[in-house]
Design a protein around this motif. Structure first.
Motif, short mmCIF file in Angstrom:
data_model
loop_
_atom_site.label_atom_id
_atom_site.label_comp_id
_atom_site.label_asym_id
_atom_site.label_seq_id
_atom_site.Cartn_x
_atom_site.Cartn_y
_atom_site.Cartn_z
N LYS A 2 0.84 -1.19 0.00
CA LYS A 2 0.00 0.00 0.00
C LYS A 2 0.88 1.24 0.00
O LYS A 2 1.88 1.32 0.71
CB LYS A 2 -0.92 0.01 1.23
CG LYS A 2 -1.99 -1.09 1.23
CD LYS A 2 -3.04 -0.83 0.17
CE LYS A 2 -4.16 -1.85 0.25
NZ LYS A 2 -5.19 -1.65 -0.78
N PHE A 3 0.46 2.23 -0.80
CA PHE A 3 1.19 3.49 -0.90
C PHE A 3 0.42 4.57 -0.17
O PHE A 3 -0.79 4.70 -0.32
CB PHE A 3 1.38 3.86 -2.36
CG PHE A 3 2.08 5.18 -2.57
CD1 PHE A 3 3.42 5.32 -2.25
CD2 PHE A 3 1.40 6.27 -3.09
CE1 PHE A 3 4.08 6.53 -2.45
CE2 PHE A 3 2.05 7.48 -3.29
CZ PHE A 3 3.39 7.61 -2.97
N ALA A 4 1.13 5.36 0.63
CA ALA A 4 0.48 6.43 1.38
C ALA A 4 1.28 7.72 1.32
O ALA A 4 1.25 8.52 2.24
CB ALA A 4 0.28 6.01 2.83
N THR A 16 -3.61 8.80 -3.81
CA THR A 16 -3.27 7.59 -3.06
C THR A 16 -4.24 6.46 -3.38
O THR A 16 -3.84 5.31 -3.58
CB THR A 16 -3.31 7.88 -1.55
OG1 THR A 16 -2.38 8.92 -1.24
CG2 THR A 16 -2.95 6.65 -0.74
N ASN A 20 -3.20 2.81 -5.24
CA ASN A 20 -3.49 1.52 -4.61
C ASN A 20 -4.53 0.71 -5.39
O ASN A 20 -4.48 -0.52 -5.41
CB ASN A 20 -3.93 1.73 -3.17
CG ASN A 20 -2.79 2.22 -2.29
OD1 ASN A 20 -1.67 1.73 -2.39
ND2 ASN A 20 -3.06 3.21 -1.45
N ILE A 23 -2.64 -0.95 -8.22
CA ILE A 23 -1.86 -2.08 -7.71
C ILE A 23 -2.77 -3.28 -7.46
O ILE A 23 -2.45 -4.42 -7.82
CB ILE A 23 -1.12 -1.68 -6.41
CG1 ILE A 23 -0.06 -0.62 -6.71
CG2 ILE A 23 -0.48 -2.90 -5.76
CD1 ILE A 23 0.62 -0.06 -5.46
N THR A 24 -3.94 -3.03 -6.86
CA THR A 24 -4.88 -4.12 -6.57
C THR A 24 -5.41 -4.76 -7.86
O THR A 24 -5.49 -5.99 -7.97
CB THR A 24 -6.06 -3.59 -5.74
OG1 THR A 24 -5.57 -3.05 -4.51
CG2 THR A 24 -7.06 -4.70 -5.45
N LEU A 46 6.94 6.28 -5.29
CA LEU A 46 6.20 5.03 -5.11
C LEU A 46 7.18 3.88 -4.91
O LEU A 46 7.01 3.05 -4.01
CB LEU A 46 5.31 4.77 -6.33
CG LEU A 46 4.60 3.41 -6.39
CD1 LEU A 46 3.68 3.22 -5.18
CD2 LEU A 46 3.80 3.29 -7.69
N LEU A 50 7.57 1.80 -1.38
CA LEU A 50 7.31 0.36 -1.32
C LEU A 50 8.59 -0.45 -1.18
O LEU A 50 8.54 -1.68 -1.07
CB LEU A 50 6.56 -0.09 -2.58
CG LEU A 50 5.18 0.53 -2.82
CD1 LEU A 50 4.57 -0.02 -4.10
CD2 LEU A 50 4.25 0.28 -1.64
#
Length: 282
Positions: A2-4, A16, A20, A23-24, A46, A50
């Motif tokens: 997860k990126f925040a 954000t 995400n 990515i999902t 990013l 990660l």
């Protein structure tokens, strides 16, 4: 994964969420926005956030999709065969891996940046449809198929210089980075210059937003140009009082070359300043 955001990159809630979601869904993330809004930096941060390697592929007008897969140097092989070089027996000596091959071959999940895809020929995105969809491609010279060991996180940036094909867009998760509001810009400035004088920032932001609102401006100053301008103001020790004049029709910002990037806009600001001075004299 997860990126925040990171300590060096201020990401909005919408951005954000988009990162995400891509990515999902295991879809390429297509990012558009004004130049200077941090599209390329997003991919870099990013990867940093990660803990993943970054593989950047910066696109030019002459870039072909095949270069991202591999290039076969037939000329060198022919020359070596004429010289009796034994390496010609193995064609792999003359195949240079591209950025997609590097990303597919990595044992660790990587972030692949395809930067400024709209600079390339209109057929460029279509030529990558199958490879980005199936995460594999065929090497005709060796007969092998290269498949992704770990599906890379793909970030594609565009400055909207040309429209992208619908078939390509369907395979992407899209997000447009809107120009930051004042509060977000304040946070971005704080990240870059945590100890900067608050009064200077407040006046600089006033002048910056007034400049962006000038009617007829060909190129509005971007976030990255604001950061550069503040760096110059600090380096030249220009006080906040020098930015008291907020109306762009009355004064050209000091060190305006960091904000204004073409002669038409400079001439426009000079005309506005001249017209205001003449109006005052009248």
């Amino acid at each position: 994964m997860k990126f925040a955001g990171t300590d060096r990159y201020v990401a909005s809630d919408e951005l954000t969420l988009a990162v995400n979601a891509a990515i999902t869904l295991q879809r390429p993330l297509l990012i558009k926005g004004e130049p200077g809004t941090g599209k390329t930096l997003l991919a870099e941060e990013l990867a940093r956030g990660l803990g993943a390697p970054l593989i950047p592929w910066h696109i030019k007008s002459t870039t072909k999709a095949q270069q991202g897969l591999y290039e076969y140097d037939a000329v060198s092989r022919l020359r070596d065969s004429q010289l009796g070089d034994p390496r010609v027996q193995d064609v792999r000596h003359y195949i240079r891996r591209g950025k997609l091959w590097d990303a597919f071959a990595s044992e660790q999940r990587v972030v692949l940046l395809i930067d400024e895809i709209d600079k390339a020929d209109i057929e460029f995105p279509n030529d990558l449809l199958l490879e980005l969809d199936r995460m594999e491609f065929h090497v005709y010279e060796t007969g092998e198929t290269v498949r992704a060991v770990q599906r890379p996180i793909i970030v594609i940036t565009s400055n909207n210089e040309k429209e992208l094909p619908d078939a390509f867009l369907r395979r992407c998760f899209f997000h447009y980075i809107a120009f930051p509001d004042r509060d977000t810009l304040q946070r971005i400035v704080d990240v870059h210059y945590p100890d900067i004088d608050k009064d200077l920032v407040a006046r600089a932001l006033d002048m910056f937003f007034d400049l962006r609102d000038v009617p007829g401006l060909k190129k509005k100053p971007s976030t990255s140009e604001l950061i550069d301008w503040l760096k110059l103001l600090l380096a030249d020790q220009i006080p906040a009082s020098a930015l008291l004049e907020r109306d762009p029709a009355k004064a050209i910002p000091p060190l305006y070359g960091a904000l204004v990037k073409n002669e038409q806009d400079v001439q426009l600001l000079e005309r506005l300043a001249f017209m205001h001075r003449r109006g005052n004299r009248a």
